[in-house]
Scaffold this motif. Structure first.
Motif, PDB file in Angstrom:
ATOM      1  N   VAL A 147       1.078  -1.200  -0.262  1.00 58.50           N
ATOM      2  CA  VAL A 147      -0.022  -0.197   0.085  1.00 58.50           C
ATOM      3  C   VAL A 147       1.005   1.443   0.046  1.00 58.50           C
ATOM      4  O   VAL A 147       0.762   1.879  -0.507  1.00 58.50           O
ATOM      5  N   ALA A 148       2.053   0.830   0.502  1.00 52.03           N
ATOM      6  CA  ALA A 148       2.656   2.849   0.963  1.00 52.03           C
ATOM      7  C   ALA A 148       3.761   3.020  -0.587  1.00 52.03           C
ATOM      8  O   ALA A 148       3.666   3.923  -0.660  1.00 52.03           O
ATOM      9  N   ILE A 149       3.579   1.886  -0.565  1.00 58.34           N
ATOM     10  CA  ILE A 149       4.418   1.725  -2.501  1.00 58.34           C
ATOM     11  C   ILE A 149       4.109   1.855  -3.768  1.00 58.34           C
ATOM     12  O   ILE A 149       3.981   3.430  -4.072  1.00 58.34           O
ATOM     13  N   MET A 150       1.945   1.654  -3.575  1.00 59.58           N
ATOM     14  CA  MET A 150       1.464   2.545  -4.347  1.00 59.58           C
ATOM     15  C   MET A 150       0.732   3.755  -4.362  1.00 59.58           C
ATOM     16  O   MET A 150       0.811   4.222  -5.058  1.00 59.58           O
ATOM     17  N   LEU A 151       0.955   4.388  -2.827  1.00 56.06           N
ATOM     18  CA  LEU A 151       0.779   5.879  -2.544  1.00 56.06           C
ATOM     19  C   LEU A 151       1.948   6.343  -2.750  1.00 56.06           C
ATOM     20  O   LEU A 151       2.079   7.596  -3.291  1.00 56.06           O
ATOM     21  N   ILE A 152       3.487   6.149  -2.963  1.00 56.92           N
ATOM     22  CA  ILE A 152       4.211   6.905  -3.304  1.00 56.92           C
ATOM     23  C   ILE A 152       4.536   6.691  -4.985  1.00 56.92           C
ATOM     24  O   ILE A 152       4.792   7.702  -5.266  1.00 56.92           O
ATOM     25  N   CYS A 153       3.368   6.144  -5.432  1.00 59.02           N
ATOM     26  CA  CYS A 153       3.213   6.131  -6.877  1.00 59.02           C
ATOM     27  C   CYS A 153       2.612   7.088  -7.559  1.00 59.02           C
ATOM     28  O   CYS A 153       3.084   7.577  -8.122  1.00 59.02           O
ATOM     29  N   GLY A 154       1.693   6.688  -6.812  1.00 57.20           N
ATOM     30  CA  GLY A 154       0.643   7.804  -6.904  1.00 57.20           C
ATOM     31  C   GLY A 154       1.319   8.675  -6.862  1.00 57.20           C
ATOM     32  O   GLY A 154       1.157   9.886  -7.864  1.00 57.20           O
ATOM     33  N   VAL A 155       1.870   9.080  -5.559  1.00 56.79           N
ATOM     34  CA  VAL A 155       2.442  11.150  -5.000  1.00 56.79           C
ATOM     35  C   VAL A 155       3.344  11.460  -6.966  1.00 56.79           C
ATOM     36  O   VAL A 155       2.920  12.459  -7.409  1.00 56.79           O
ATOM     37  N   PHE A 156       4.385  10.011  -7.367  1.00 53.10           N
ATOM     38  CA  PHE A 156       5.223  10.553  -8.124  1.00 53.10           C
ATOM     39  C   PHE A 156       4.270  10.942  -9.573  1.00 53.10           C
ATOM     40  O   PHE A 156       4.420  11.590 -10.824  1.00 53.10           O
ATOM     41  N   VAL A 157       3.567  10.263  -9.849  1.00 52.37           N
ATOM     42  CA  VAL A 157       2.399  10.346 -10.912  1.00 52.37           C
ATOM     43  C   VAL A 157       1.505  11.944 -10.541  1.00 52.37           C
ATOM     44  O   VAL A 157       1.182  12.219 -11.700  1.00 52.37           O
ATOM     45  N   LYS A 158       1.328  11.814  -9.844  1.00 56.42           N
ATOM     46  CA  LYS A 158       0.518  13.754  -9.953  1.00 56.42           C
ATOM     47  C   LYS A 158       1.359  14.350 -10.052  1.00 56.42           C
ATOM     48  O   LYS A 158       1.273  15.928 -10.371  1.00 56.42           O
ATOM     49  N   VAL A 159       2.612  14.069  -9.075  1.00 56.65           N
ATOM     50  CA  VAL A 159       3.665  15.666  -9.646  1.00 56.65           C
ATOM     51  C   VAL A 159       3.652  16.522 -11.397  1.00 56.65           C
ATOM     52  O   VAL A 159       4.049  16.545 -11.169  1.00 56.65           O
ATOM     53  N   LYS A 160       4.421  14.632 -11.210  1.00 56.56           N
ATOM     54  CA  LYS A 160       4.607  14.420 -12.791  1.00 56.56           C
ATOM     55  C   LYS A 160       3.626  15.160 -13.682  1.00 56.56           C
ATOM     56  O   LYS A 160       3.590  15.464 -14.019  1.00 56.56           O
TER      57      LYS A 160
END
Length: 735
Positions: free
Chosen positions: A716-729
């Motif tokens: 879940v944590a990794i999925m949250l991190i990936c979601g943040v990076f996608v949003k920043v991008k």
């Protein structure tokens, strides 16, 4: 906001999430470990199917029970489609106090109580339901409901329940029916009696396969024996199986290649009555699945036998303590105090009363090892007392003591001996109620074993004899002694000789001077013809001789003797042909012997000896898969064929040679299968199990079933991190 500031905030956010996960992860794991429940107790039944007009069994099982001491269970079914055959408790609760109540239509209630509690898995209820012949073809729901349930501490226990469904299938349209009848002697039975009966038909329609079912009340009857009729057993290629593992139910499945006889006994069965009450119990016979060898179906039938029973009348019988005569003579009486095993005697005081003018108690003897006896032979006039102690208590019929009495009474005196007691207890000091039994003794005579002659008989007059008592004037067995009559001694007649007198045959008496003797005078000698005596035969080379003797022809006395000479005979030659020697026998040249003496010209030729031939095999027994074979290696003589030697040789066992594996029972998701292979030589069979089939749901759950809580949080944590990076991008792209 610049990209650098935004990136720093995102990074801080990610670090906070990761730290939060790792900080709270141990707590979450602890909560999971503490809250993970054990498997809950469950009651369930499997789905079944039935054809219209036939019956089916529903088996209700308990799973994951732990110390369940009391349970109320309800099974409900559709009365428009089914009627109840019977309902019985299962083996899992066999030791519990149980009640099965089916008085309410469409409902069966099972209640049980167990002091020790019930734990584990097992069968708790068996229900037999019969489908109505016109029942609608569909699935019917059977509800299982758990009422009150508690453990041995009277704490409430939550038990889940899972019902089942019964699928009613269309019955096959059958026009012919095989009707079966019962053969039973209608006699009222009691507990322990045998109930024997058989079932038969007058018109089998040539059925070649069938199922036979027996339903009975297992609280009244216990199955003793069950067997297929002999005619069915002897039918071509007949096979059958008997299933008697379910209480109150027996099923026999039968199949053959050829038709059953028209009149045939199909089943013989016997029971032992185990219930003890007045009433009736029924034995139900059901036939079904009847087909002939062409697979034409026939309707089965039912036959019900009613057995009348009656309660065995109760009789209160107390164990006995009794007096028994050990030995009775004219001078002494020995009485044993005998206690039956059910007295459980460990201690007690006993009083033996008798007539003091007729008997005197002289001794009280211990005869039971390990016990202690304290006795008083003269406790009171005409009463002996003894105390008995045996710590373990008797466990069998036992003689506990022996009382010896001196006889004072005259012969034929009849005396009563009685016994009573007090403080009779078992080894746990429990007072015992017993029945006391006395005995009666009659003083016997001391009759002599030998007869005494009271009056001697003579040759002409009778006498008498009897057995006399040594203590009184009594006699017994008075017997007349017949007059002796003359004891004749017969004397054979003696003819007179030439020099001695003779006499006629006559008799005399050994006891008196009676005689019939008459004398005959001597006759004188008469010469007979001369005879040869002491003859020595002449030989080939020597003379012989004999005596010529004259005797008296009447008395055979020698009157004269004269020696006579016999001339020598010479040799009487016998010619013998030559004989060639063999391997083991000698030979000889042609020679002569004399028929009267040992004269010979014999010359011996020595034997030749054996010549060995090649060894041959005899008595050969071939080796099998498991057993060695053997044969005899034999050498004979090539000339005379005599056996010279014999040696046993061993052929090693061959071992099994198996064919291909053959599936005997296909595996399912819930049960293993079975397959076997046979030896090609001896038909030996080897079996092994086949693994259960895998369940698709289990494989799917297996993909994630091994992940623990830590792994899930990390994902879940990794999925949250990936979601943040996608949003920043995406924000950068928008800029």
């Amino acid at each position: 906001m610049s990209d650098k500031v935004f990136n720093k905030k995102i990074f801080a956010y990610i670090v906070a999430v990761v730290l939060s996960v790792f900080c709270f992860l141990p707590c979450l794991c602890l909560v999971e470990a503490e809250e993970q429940p054990s498997e809950a107790p469950t009651v369930y039944a499997a789905d079944v199917s039935v054809t219209q007009g036939s019956g089916t069994y529903i088996y209700v099982y308990a799973k994951n029970f732990a110390d369940v001491s009391g349970l109320d269970l309800f099974v409900r079914y559709d009365t428009s489609a089914f009627t109840l055959g019977r309902a019985t408790k299962g083996s899992f609760i066999s030791s519990a106090l149980c009640d099965v109540n089916a008085e309410t239509a469409g409902e069966i209630r099972l209640s049980y109580v167990s002091v020790d509690g019930v734990s584990g898995d097992g069968l708790i209820l068996t229900v037999l339901l019969y489908s109505e012949s016109e029942a609608e073809i569909k699935d019917y729901k059977v509800d299982i409901i758990v009422g009150d349930c508690y453990d041995s501490g009277l704490n409430s226990v939550a038990v889940s329940a899972s019902g089942c469904k019964i699928t009613v299938k269309e019955k096959q349209q059958i026009t012919e029916t095989v009707t079966f009848y019962s053969r039973y002697e209608d006699v009222t039975k009691r507990k322990g009696d045998e109930v024997a009966l058989s079932f038969y038909t007058y018109n089998s329609h040539g059925f070649a396969s069938a199922d036979f079912e027996i339903n009975f009340d297992d609280e009244m009857l216990a199955l003793k024996s069950v067997s297929l009729g002999e005619s069915l057993k002897n039918t071509d290629s007949a096979t059958f199986s008997v299933n008697d593992k379910t209480d109150g139910y027996v099923k026999i499945s039968y199949a053959a290649l050829s038709a059953a006889p028209s009149y045939v006994t199909v089943l013989e069965i016997s029971f032992t009555v185990i219930g003890d009450k007045d009433g009736q119990t029924q034995i139900e016979f059901i036939s079904s699945a009847l087909y002939n060898s062409d697979l034409t179906a026939y309707n089965g039938s039912k036959s019900i036998v009613t057995v009348n029973t009656e309660e065995i009348p109760s009789v209160i019988v107390y164990p006995k303590i009794s007096l028994k005569a050990h030995s009775v003579t004219y001078s002494e009486v020995e009485l044993d105090i005998f206690a039956e095993k059910d007295t459980l005697l460990a201690a007690g005081d006993f009083f033996v009363e008798f007539n003091a003018e007729e008997y005197e108690c002289v001794d009280i003897v211990k005869i039971f090892d390990g016990s202690m006896i304290v006795g008083n032979t003269a406790f009171k006039a005409g009463m002996a007392r003894l105390s008995f102690i045996y710590e373990d208590g008797i466990s069998g019929d036992t003689a506990i003591a022996r009382l010896r009495f001196k006889v004072l009474a005259p012969c034929e005196t009849k005396s009563e001996f009685s016994i009573s007691g007090s403080k009779i207890t078992d080894k746990d000091f429990n007072e015992q109620i017993v029945e006391y039994v006395g005995t009666t003794i009659v003083v016997p005579h001391d009759f002599s074993n030998e007869f005494t002659t009271d009056e001697q008989p003579t040759c002409d007059t009778s006498g008498s004899k009897s057995h006399h008592c040594s203590r009184c004037a009594a006699v017994k067995d008075v017997t007349e002694i017949d007059a002796l009559g003359h004891e004749y001694i017969h004397h054979e007649a003696k003819a007179p000789t030439c020099v001695e007198i003779g006499w006629k045959a006559y008799d005399t008496c050994s006891r008196c001077n009676y005689t019939t003797y008459e004398e005959i005078k001597a006759k004188g000698h008469t010469k007979a013809v001369a005879v040869e005596e002491n003859r020595i035969e002449a030989t080939c080379l020597e003379k012989g001789q004999y005596d010529s003797v004259v005797y008296c022809s009447v008395c055979n006395e020698e009157l004269s003797r004269e020696k006579k000479i016999i001339e020598a005979l010479g040799h009487d030659y016998i010619h013998h042909k030559a004989k060639a020697p063999t391997c083991v026998e000698i030979g000889w040249e042609a020679y002569d012997t004399c028929s009267r003496c040992d004269y010979t010209t014999y010359k011996e030729i020595s034997e030749k000896g054996h010549t060995k031939a090649a060894a041959v095999e005899e008595n050969k027994i071939e080796a099998t898969c498991l057993e060695d074979g053997h044969y005899d290696s034999v050498i004979y003589c090539s000339v005379c064929n005599e056996e010279l030697s014999r040696e046993e040789k061993t052929i090693e066992a061959l071992g099994h040679e198996y064919g291909e594996w053959i599936v005997d029972l296909e595996p399912t998701v819930s049960a293993e299968g079975r397959e076997y292979r046979k030896c090609l030589r001896c038909e030996h069979r080897e079996e092994r199990s086949v693994e259960k089939l895998k369940n698709d749901d289990e494989e799917l759950s297996g993909c994630f079933g091994t992940l623990d809580l830590t792994s899930i949080v990390m994902i879940v944590a990794i999925m949250l991190i990936c979601g943040v990076f996608v949003k920043v991008k995406s924000r950068k792209s928008n800029r």
